[in-house]
Design a protein around this motif. Structure first.
Motif, PDB file in Angstrom:
ATOM      1  N   THR A  52      16.772-109.927   6.143  1.00  0.00           N
ATOM      2  CA  THR A  52      17.489-110.389   7.337  1.00  0.00           C
ATOM      3  C   THR A  52      18.702-109.502   7.599  1.00  0.00           C
ATOM      4  O   THR A  52      19.842-109.971   7.746  1.00  0.00           O
ATOM      5  N   LEU A  53      18.446-108.214   7.640  1.00  0.00           N
ATOM      6  CA  LEU A  53      19.540-107.255   7.793  1.00  0.00           C
ATOM      7  C   LEU A  53      20.203-107.394   9.162  1.00  0.00           C
ATOM      8  O   LEU A  53      19.560-107.704  10.172  1.00  0.00           O
ATOM      9  N   LYS A  54      21.507-107.157   9.150  1.00  0.00           N
ATOM     10  CA  LYS A  54      22.323-107.222  10.361  1.00  0.00           C
ATOM     11  C   LYS A  54      22.957-105.854  10.611  1.00  0.00           C
ATOM     12  O   LYS A  54      23.082-105.036   9.684  1.00  0.00           O
ATOM     13  N   SER A  55      23.405-105.633  11.826  1.00  0.00           N
ATOM     14  CA  SER A  55      24.025-104.352  12.151  1.00  0.00           C
ATOM     15  C   SER A  55      25.259-104.110  11.284  1.00  0.00           C
ATOM     16  O   SER A  55      25.549-102.967  10.925  1.00  0.00           O
ATOM     17  N   GLU A  56      25.949-105.170  10.922  1.00  0.00           N
ATOM     18  CA  GLU A  56      27.138-105.013  10.080  1.00  0.00           C
ATOM     19  C   GLU A  56      26.818-104.649   8.628  1.00  0.00           C
ATOM     20  O   GLU A  56      27.730-104.388   7.846  1.00  0.00           O
ATOM     21  N   ASP A  57      25.546-104.621   8.276  1.00  0.00           N
ATOM     22  CA  ASP A  57      25.147-104.144   6.940  1.00  0.00           C
ATOM     23  C   ASP A  57      25.041-102.624   6.903  1.00  0.00           C
ATOM     24  O   ASP A  57      24.835-102.046   5.834  1.00  0.00           O
ATOM     25  N   THR A  58      25.156-101.989   8.058  1.00  0.00           N
ATOM     26  CA  THR A  58      25.106-100.526   8.115  1.00  0.00           C
ATOM     27  C   THR A  58      26.244 -99.936   7.302  1.00  0.00           C
ATOM     28  O   THR A  58      27.411-100.263   7.517  1.00  0.00           O
ATOM     29  N   ALA A  59      25.899 -99.081   6.334  1.00  0.00           N
ATOM     30  CA  ALA A  59      26.894 -98.491   5.442  1.00  0.00           C
ATOM     31  C   ALA A  59      26.215 -97.505   4.500  1.00  0.00           C
ATOM     32  O   ALA A  59      24.982 -97.428   4.451  1.00  0.00           O
ATOM     33  N   MET A  60      27.032 -96.778   3.771  1.00  0.00           N
ATOM     34  CA  MET A  60      26.554 -95.996   2.634  1.00  0.00           C
ATOM     35  C   MET A  60      26.573 -96.931   1.431  1.00  0.00           C
ATOM     36  O   MET A  60      27.607 -97.554   1.152  1.00  0.00           O
ATOM     37  N   TYR A  61      25.455 -97.041   0.754  1.00  0.00           N
ATOM     38  CA  TYR A  61      25.335 -97.929  -0.399  1.00  0.00           C
ATOM     39  C   TYR A  61      25.361 -97.116  -1.684  1.00  0.00           C
ATOM     40  O   TYR A  61      24.674 -96.099  -1.800  1.00  0.00           O
ATOM     41  N   TYR A  62      26.135 -97.617  -2.649  1.00  0.00           N
ATOM     42  CA  TYR A  62      26.304 -96.932  -3.923  1.00  0.00           C
ATOM     43  C   TYR A  62      25.907 -97.829  -5.078  1.00  0.00           C
ATOM     44  O   TYR A  62      26.278 -99.009  -5.117  1.00  0.00           O
ATOM     45  N   CYS A  63      25.190 -97.263  -6.018  1.00  0.00           N
ATOM     46  CA  CYS A  63      24.886 -97.915  -7.286  1.00  0.00           C
ATOM     47  C   CYS A  63      26.003 -97.570  -8.261  1.00  0.00           C
ATOM     48  O   CYS A  63      26.518 -96.445  -8.243  1.00  0.00           O
ATOM     49  N   ALA A  64      26.355 -98.519  -9.117  1.00  0.00           N
ATOM     50  CA  ALA A  64      27.435 -98.266 -10.060  1.00  0.00           C
ATOM     51  C   ALA A  64      27.181 -98.985 -11.378  1.00  0.00           C
ATOM     52  O   ALA A  64      26.494-100.020 -11.402  1.00  0.00           O
ATOM     53  N   GLN A  65      27.733 -98.440 -12.434  1.00  0.00           N
ATOM     54  CA  GLN A  65      27.605 -99.057 -13.756  1.00  0.00           C
ATOM     55  C   GLN A  65      28.963 -99.045 -14.458  1.00  0.00           C
ATOM     56  O   GLN A  65      29.646 -98.010 -14.477  1.00  0.00           O
ATOM     57  N   TRP A  66      29.302-100.171 -15.040  1.00  0.00           N
ATOM     58  CA  TRP A  66      30.509-100.243 -15.858  1.00  0.00           C
ATOM     59  C   TRP A  66      30.202 -99.716 -17.270  1.00  0.00           C
ATOM     60  O   TRP A  66      29.033 -99.532 -17.626  1.00  0.00           O
ATOM     61  N   SER A  67      31.237 -99.524 -18.023  1.00  0.00           N
ATOM     62  CA  SER A  67      31.052 -98.973 -19.360  1.00  0.00           C
ATOM     63  C   SER A  67      30.740-100.032 -20.393  1.00  0.00           C
ATOM     64  O   SER A  67      30.483 -99.703 -21.547  1.00  0.00           O
ATOM     65  N   GLY A  68      30.774-101.297 -20.014  1.00  0.00           N
ATOM     66  CA  GLY A  68      30.506-102.380 -20.947  1.00  0.00           C
ATOM     67  C   GLY A  68      29.815-103.557 -20.283  1.00  0.00           C
ATOM     68  O   GLY A  68      29.369-103.464 -19.133  1.00  0.00           O
ATOM     69  N   LEU A  69      29.758-104.654 -21.000  1.00  0.00           N
ATOM     70  CA  LEU A  69      29.031-105.826 -20.518  1.00  0.00           C
ATOM     71  C   LEU A  69      29.759-106.553 -19.388  1.00  0.00           C
ATOM     72  O   LEU A  69      29.129-107.272 -18.605  1.00  0.00           O
ATOM     73  N   TYR A  70      31.080-106.383 -19.332  1.00  0.00           N
ATOM     74  CA  TYR A  70      31.855-107.095 -18.332  1.00  0.00           C
ATOM     75  C   TYR A  70      32.127-106.205 -17.127  1.00  0.00           C
ATOM     76  O   TYR A  70      32.073-104.984 -17.209  1.00  0.00           O
ATOM     77  N   CYS A  71      32.439-106.873 -15.999  1.00  0.00           N
ATOM     78  CA  CYS A  71      32.639-106.146 -14.751  1.00  0.00           C
ATOM     79  C   CYS A  71      34.120-106.022 -14.398  1.00  0.00           C
ATOM     80  O   CYS A  71      34.478-106.018 -13.219  1.00  0.00           O
ATOM     81  N   GLY A  72      34.958-105.914 -15.405  1.00  0.00           N
ATOM     82  CA  GLY A  72      36.383-105.789 -15.149  1.00  0.00           C
ATOM     83  C   GLY A  72      36.767-104.385 -14.720  1.00  0.00           C
ATOM     84  O   GLY A  72      36.173-103.413 -15.174  1.00  0.00           O
ATOM     85  N   GLY A  73      37.748-104.282 -13.849  1.00  0.00           N
ATOM     86  CA  GLY A  73      38.187-102.970 -13.394  1.00  0.00           C
ATOM     87  C   GLY A  73      37.125-102.294 -12.549  1.00  0.00           C
ATOM     88  O   GLY A  73      36.254-102.934 -11.981  1.00  0.00           O
TER      89      GLY A  73
END
Length: 120
Positions: free
Chosen positions: A84-105
């Protein structure tokens, strides 16, 4: 070192769907917190969704109920199913990984980004 490579972006009409993939390689640990971000020129990068072995899938309010984040642990791949994509979903999408199990910082590793364009 971790390498992240996104695929699956493109152009779609409003109401349509796309499935982004992020292949992780190198010293990647799929158990670590991983996520998808997006950015529009002139605006700050927005966190879209996160997941990890001890992190329940969590979404930005703007995509809750429409996007689903998941992993294929055997293949070291992160996915983002976008419906159900919307025009406001238009963007550059990035995958990212933290260095540990938690998503801090901030994440330590980033993909190169992939464009998603939704036309109304």
């Amino acid at each position: 070192q971790v390498q992240l490579s996104e695929s699956g972006g493109g152009s779609v009409q409003a109401g349509g769907s796309l499935n982004l993939s992020c292949a992780a390689s190198g010293a990647s640990n799929i158990d670590n917190c991983m996520g998808w971000f997006r950015q529009v020129p002139g605006k700050e990068r927005e966190r879209v969704a996160i997941i990890g072995r001890i992190i329940f899938p969590t979404y930005a309010d703007s995509v809750e109920g429409r996007f689903t984040i998941s992993t294929d642990d055997a293949k070291n791949i992160l996915y983002l199913q976008m419906n159900t994509l919307k025009s406001e979903d238009t963007a550059m999408y990035y995958c990212a990984q933290w260095s540990g199990l938690y998503c801090g910082g901030a994440p330590l590793y980033w993909g190169q980004g992939i464009q998603v364009t939704v036309s109304s």
